[in-house]
Every structure is written in C-alpha cells, then in structure tokens.
Design a protein around this motif. Sequence first.
Motif, PDB file in Angstrom:
ATOM      1  N   SER A 113       0.821  -1.209   0.000  1.00 26.09           N
ATOM      2  CA  SER A 113       0.000   0.000   0.000  1.00 26.09           C
ATOM      3  C   SER A 113       0.855   1.260   0.000  1.00 26.09           C
ATOM      4  O   SER A 113       2.033   1.236   0.367  1.00 26.09           O
ATOM      5  N   GLU A 114       0.239   2.359  -0.409  1.00 30.73           N
ATOM      6  CA  GLU A 114       0.948   3.621  -0.523  1.00 30.73           C
ATOM      7  C   GLU A 114       1.261   4.211   0.854  1.00 30.73           C
ATOM      8  O   GLU A 114       0.612   3.907   1.846  1.00 30.73           O
ATOM      9  N   ARG A 153       1.556   4.041   6.739  1.00 24.35           N
ATOM     10  CA  ARG A 153       1.207   3.003   5.774  1.00 24.35           C
ATOM     11  C   ARG A 153       0.204   2.072   6.468  1.00 24.35           C
ATOM     12  O   ARG A 153       0.475   1.598   7.579  1.00 24.35           O
ATOM     13  N   ASP A 154      -0.926   1.866   5.836  1.00 27.65           N
ATOM     14  CA  ASP A 154      -1.976   1.031   6.432  1.00 27.65           C
ATOM     15  C   ASP A 154      -2.346   1.512   7.835  1.00 27.65           C
ATOM     16  O   ASP A 154      -2.498   0.714   8.778  1.00 27.65           O
ATOM     17  N   GLN A 189      12.548   7.824   1.545  1.00 27.08           N
ATOM     18  CA  GLN A 189      12.490   8.664   0.346  1.00 27.08           C
ATOM     19  C   GLN A 189      11.315   9.641   0.422  1.00 27.08           C
ATOM     20  O   GLN A 189      11.451  10.825   0.094  1.00 27.08           O
ATOM     21  N   VAL A 190      10.170   9.157   0.878  1.00 31.05           N
ATOM     22  CA  VAL A 190       8.997  10.025   1.004  1.00 31.05           C
ATOM     23  C   VAL A 190       9.247  11.145   2.011  1.00 31.05           C
ATOM     24  O   VAL A 190       8.875  12.305   1.785  1.00 31.05           O
ATOM     25  N   LEU A 191       9.894  10.813   3.125  1.00 35.74           N
ATOM     26  CA  LEU A 191      10.189  11.824   4.140  1.00 35.74           C
ATOM     27  C   LEU A 191      11.166  12.874   3.612  1.00 35.74           C
ATOM     28  O   LEU A 191      10.987  14.081   3.821  1.00 35.74           O
ATOM     29  N   ILE A 192      12.204  12.422   2.921  1.00 35.39           N
ATOM     30  CA  ILE A 192      13.183  13.354   2.356  1.00 35.39           C
ATOM     31  C   ILE A 192      12.541  14.229   1.284  1.00 35.39           C
ATOM     32  O   ILE A 192      12.827  15.426   1.177  1.00 35.39           O
ATOM     33  N   GLU A 193      11.661  13.654   0.484  1.00 31.53           N
ATOM     34  CA  GLU A 193      10.953  14.444  -0.526  1.00 31.53           C
ATOM     35  C   GLU A 193      10.099  15.531   0.132  1.00 31.53           C
ATOM     36  O   GLU A 193       9.966  16.632  -0.400  1.00 31.53           O
TER      37      GLU A 193
END
Length: 374
Positions: free
Chosen positions: A2-3, A64-65, A104-108
């Motif tokens: 999941s995303e 996530r979830d 990666q999501v956190l750094i983005e």
Amino acid sequence: MSEISVIEVKSAKEMMAFITFPMELYKNNKNFVPPLIAEEKEIWNPRHNPALQYSEARLYLAYRDQKIVGRTAAIINFKEKEELGIDKVRFGWIDFIDDPEVSQVLIEKIKDFARKKNIPKIEGPMGFTNLDKSGVLTKGFDRLATMIGIYNAPYYAEHFEKAGLEKEKEWVEYELVFPEQLPEKIIRFNDLILQKYQLKVLKFNSKKEILPYVEPMFKLLDETYRHLSSYTPITDEQIHTYRDKYFKFIDKDYIVAITDSQGKLISFAITMPSYSKALQKANGRLFPFGWWHLLQAGKRNDRANFYLIGIHPDYQKRGITSVIFKEIYDVFKQKGVKYLETNPELEENKAIQLLWQDYEPVNHKRRRTYSLAL
C-alpha cells in the motif's frame, strides 16, 4: 504494498505519536535511550524553546496502512542566514523503518518544504541550534546511547545516500578508561601552569554557587567555538532554556571552572554521571518511578559523560586542557567513575580533542550530517 501517506503534525495526539514513534521503533533495542516525553514536548512549544522565536518548523508523520512508519521535522533557522549567510533547511527528528520508500517520502517532504521557501539546500539530521543533537550515527550501533546523542539503526546512512544526499559534517566521540593513578609529571605540569598564569580552580559548595557562572560559561562557549563552521551565537533566552533543562541533572562536583587573576572565567568543563540506563528504566516518564532511577544514577555510577567545555582563545594551547582533565580525574577517582564518554566533537575541532590525547582514547562512535543542493 500500500501507498505511504504523510501528514503534518497539528494535534496534541499527533504530537504524542511523533514523540513516541522512536520508542516503539527501538523498543527491543538494548542500546536505544528514550528521551523524557515532557522535555520533547517543550521543544515544540514557543514558551519553552526560544529558538522558535527565530525559526520555523514543520513536523511530519509517515503512515502506511494506518500505522506510523516514519517521522521527521523540517526547520529554518533564520538567525543562521542573517548572521552567517547560510541558507538551508535543517531536517531532524528523522526516524523510519528499514524501507527506502519510507525514507524517500520523508526526504521528498523536506525537499518540497525547502523549494516552497526558495531555499537551495537541506542538511541533517540536526536540531535548531549548535547545542541540539546532530548527526546520524555511522559507528557505535552496539554501544549504549547517551543523553546527548542520537541513536539510530545502521540503515539510516544507507538510505540517505541512496536518496542522493552526501556527507556534510563529521563528528567523533571517544571513550576513555581512567588510569589508576596519574603520572607525577602530569601533576607537576598542572601546578606549573596554574602558577605561571596565576589561575585558580573554583570549588563549589552548592549548586546555588554555580548560578552566577552559568551565563559566563555560555559566553565562553561563543568565544571557544565561533571559528567553527556553522556556529551561531547563543542568545540570552537560549542560555535560560538550557540552564533550566539541564541544571537539574548537574552535580556541583562534576563542574570544573578556572578563573584568571582578576576572577574572570577563562575555562570550564561540565561532565555528568551517565543517565542512559536510568532513562531506559524511566521509559520517557519521570513519574511514578523515573525520577528515582535518575536520582540513583546520580549517586552511584561508574560511567560519566562529557557534556560541555569552553576555553578562552587566549588560553588555548597553553596547557589548560591538561589542568581540566586532572581536575576531572580527581573528582572521578573520588566518585568511583572509571569510564568517560566524550560528547560529539566536530572532526575538525582538533583543539578540544587534545584534551584526551594522553589517555589512550578509543574512537567508539562516529556520526555525520548529510546534505543535498536543490
């Protein structure tokens, strides 16, 4: 799979989740030392953290979830830009599961924040100021963390590098085992230094006697470290905050202060009994029994942490570090302390590292910040 979704922390419930996530992530790790939850809350309260008067901060949680899998904070220290011309977003309080998608999501998220503010660089992990915890641990994962250092799993640095970040600054930490006896030549040398420069080592009979020296100590820190990269002066408000935050942990016997012939403070060092195991037992809370564990750690302990040292530039390279260490040795001998861990020192700060050179220091931990130009 999941995303991953990321939210900005807004509510008290989300703030508590932000603070306690590392405690959940490392609950089975014997080397992680949880902070006190009440003190972590104060970091994000303008009434308790004066750095928020000249900084902007955003806190994020990754899910996530419907389960938290990561966190981070993005910070702009406007004083840093005004006084040093350094324009960057600091990121800190970053923790995540071993999944590159999460990191990666956190750094983005940090990069997006920087772009929206037209800031060309990000760097972390670091806090608001130079006195906050900095650097991701890259060596010493098998060693017990200290109250003044960040603990993290080995995969953090790998994730940062995979995301394109590069090494910015490096810190080193040392462990020393105290000898049974100091060589006579060291004792004679210290006596000579004190006589030559007409210096006096202060002895405090109570913690109250230390208070008049708190502000001069922080001013001396400015004098000591202002030549180092990215050092910003400490404000009066910060002095009061750090005094209130750490004074309760300080034992008067663990402070070394040296004055010149005019009574002016020219050097000081602050060490503390190691509170790591006590904080583990407290598990983030002073009550009902956390305070008791901290109290006992202050009374009986064979390990200490080196916290702060300041030496006026006029007295650097004049043997003052040897005098400080001899005074620390005398106290530790009396208290039964056998091991000392230094605080993180910038690798470039050779002057301070000279303090340990004669005592077979072991570089047991390293940490670094990572940066990315946008």
